[in-house]
Each structure stands twice: as structure tokens, then as C-alpha cells.
Design an enzyme around this catalytic site. Structure first.
Site, short mmCIF file in Angstrom:
data_model
loop_
_atom_site.label_atom_id
_atom_site.label_comp_id
_atom_site.label_asym_id
_atom_site.label_seq_id
_atom_site.Cartn_x
_atom_site.Cartn_y
_atom_site.Cartn_z
N ALA A 1 0.81 3.43 -6.48
CA ALA A 1 1.79 2.49 -6.23
C ALA A 1 2.83 2.42 -7.53
O ALA A 1 2.25 2.22 -8.53
CB ALA A 1 1.51 1.10 -5.64
N GLY B 1 0.82 -1.24 0.02
CA GLY B 1 0.18 0.02 -0.17
C GLY B 1 0.89 1.19 -0.06
O GLY B 1 2.16 1.23 -0.01
N ASN B 2 0.13 2.40 -0.11
CA ASN B 2 0.67 3.75 -0.11
C ASN B 2 0.26 4.50 0.91
O ASN B 2 -1.17 4.32 1.23
CB ASN B 2 0.50 4.40 -1.22
CG ASN B 2 1.54 4.15 -2.38
OD1 ASN B 2 2.48 4.93 -2.56
ND2 ASN B 2 1.64 3.10 -3.03
N ARG B 3 0.92 5.55 1.67
CA ARG B 3 0.23 6.24 2.87
C ARG B 3 -0.37 7.34 2.01
O ARG B 3 0.13 8.15 1.53
CB ARG B 3 1.34 6.66 3.60
CG ARG B 3 2.18 5.49 4.61
CD ARG B 3 2.94 6.13 5.48
NE ARG B 3 2.53 7.33 6.49
CZ ARG B 3 3.25 7.55 7.57
NH1 ARG B 3 4.49 6.85 7.80
NH2 ARG B 3 2.87 8.36 8.23
#
Ligand code: CTP
Ligand code: CA
Length: 224
Positions: A102, A33-35
């Protein structure tokens, strides 16, 4: 800068905003995931509605209430976001990529859950590159369409931003400095907005709505 929120300067315009962070599945229960909380993208969507725009909001994995008056398109992965954004961008006046997309995804999706075999070391996860949505938007833009990117940088913030603006072929790039406690999940944000022409616009730390309104001021000026 004037707050454009009340004068309907985006009336009759269609804008596309991406928000949140994509998730790249490893197996049915895990992802890379990405923040990104989605707060900045949602602020952009709300302020665009307030200024009269028709708004398509492509949102990846956010836990936020649906903003009133937008066409919300929920997506999961970068490839889903790519399809939704490119489709919505067709004929749109402006596209703002506020999402954290991403860069890589697992090369081999495992259709069943990876188990921890007793005693064995885990297999490395091989990654492959995702398409760059913003660069694609920059290449295939319609006449007069305004393309805006975001960049989160930890080092050499402005130099990296300049290089990214050119590489992605966008009109505006909103550059944030990020660190452990800066930006992510916070209600406020500070940024420098780089443009293909003219001086950078420095936006002091303030509400994400205030930054969103400055972005729309710059977009509206380019749509005239
Ligand atoms: N972006 C995109 N598609 C990707 C990766 C990024 O559209 N596959 C968009 C983001 O939404 C953002 C902008 O490109 O608006 C910049 O993202 P960033 O991650 O800062 O740029 P990258 O080119 O991926 O460079 P790097 O992560 O190596 O700094
Ligand atoms: Ca990236």
C-alpha cells in the site's frame, strides 16, 4: 530460455520473496487493502526452492497453503512488511518484491470502531505515505545483491516501467499490464522484464511458474 528448475542453479543462495497485498488498518475492524492473491510470489518461492535456494517468503494476507521448504514470515501492514523484508534482505543474494504494498495508510488509526452517527456524513479518512521498501532495498543493497521489482500498470506500460526501474534503483523490473480481468487471482500471467542493461525480456502469457523461472534465470545470470 532453459528451464532452470532441475539444475540447482540457486544452490547455496539465499533469496527473499515478498507476496500478497498489505492491509493498512483504519480501525480495529477495517482496512485499506491492495488486490493481490499472492499467487505470483508463491510461484517465485516454489520455483526458487526447486532450483536449490534457501527462501524467505514474506507474505501479506494470502489465503494459500504454505509452500514446502520455505521460511514463511506472515505480515499484515506495509510497515510490518518493510521490517521483515529489510531484516531478511541483510546478506541475501536476491530480493524479489512481488507484493502489492500500500502506498498510503490512514494517518490516524482509531483505536475503537468508527460508528455511523445517526444522520451525520462520515469523516474523510486522511492518508499518509508509506515508506517505499523497494527503493530502500535499492539504496542499501549489499555487494552483488540482485533486486527485482514488479510493476502493475494500466497505461503507458513500458514508459512507466522504464521510469520506475530507474527511480527504484533495482536491477530488474517485471512489468504486467493489469485490468479488470487480467493478472489478479489468475493462474497465468504475461510480462515484460526490463533490466538496467540489455534488451527487455518478453514473457508470453503462461503459468505464473513459467514467469517465475524466467525471473530466476535472469537473477542467476546476474549472480554469477
Ligand atoms: N513497492 C514497495 N514499497 C512501496 C510501494 C511499492 O516496495 N511502498 C514495490 C512493489 O512491491 C513493487 C514495486 O515497488 O515491486 C513497484 O510498485 P508500484 O506500486 O508499481 O510502484 P510505485 O512506486 O508505488 O508507483 P505507483 O503505484 O504510483 O505506480
Ligand atoms: Ca504503488
Amino acid at each position: 530460455l532453459a528451464r532452470g528448475g532441475l539444475d540447482g542453479d540457486l544452490t547455496g543462495r539465499h533469496v527473499v520473496v515478498s507476496a500478497g497485498g498489505t492491509r493498512e488498518p483504519i480501525d480495529p475492524v477495517r482496512f485499506i487493502g491492495n488486490r493481490s492473491s499472492g499467487l505470483q510470489g508463491y510461484a517465485l518461492a516454489r520455483t526458487a526452492v526447486a532450483r536449490g535456494a534457501r527462501v524467505t517468503l514474506v507474505a501479506a494476507n494470502v489465503a494459500l497453503p504454505d509452500p514446502a521448504g520455505v521460511d514463511l514470515v506472515p505480515v499484515g501492514s506495509a510497515e510490518e512488511m518493510r521490517k521483515a523484508v529489510l531484516e531478511a534482505a541483510d546478506g541475501a543474494d536476491a530480493v524479489v518484491m512481488a507484493a502489492a504494498v500500500a502506498d498510503f495508510r490512514p494517518a490516524d488509526y482509531r483505536g475503537s470502531k468508527i460508528k455511523k452517527a445517526s444522520g451525520a456524513e462520515p469523516e474523510p479518512i486522511r492518508l499518509t505515505k508509506n515508506a517505499d521498501i523497494l527503493a530502500e532495498l535499492g539504496q542499501r543493497r549489499g555487494t552483488g545483491q540482485v533486486i527485482v521489482g514488479f510493476a502493475a500498470e494500466t497505461d503507458d506500460v513500458l514508459a512507466n516501467g522504464r521510469e520506475k526501474l530507474a527511480r527504484k534503483g533495482c536491477d530488474l523490473l517485471v512489468v504486467n499490464q493489469v485490468g479488470e480481468s487480467l493478472t489478479f487471482g489468475q493462474a497465468d500471467n504475461a510480462a515484460t522484464i526490463l533490466a538496467t542493461e540489455g534488451d527487455p525480456t518478453v514473457v508470453p502469457r503462461g503459468a505464473k511458474e513459467a514467469l517465475a523461472d524466467v525471473v530466476w534465470d535472469l537473477v542467476a545470470a546476474r549472480l554469477k
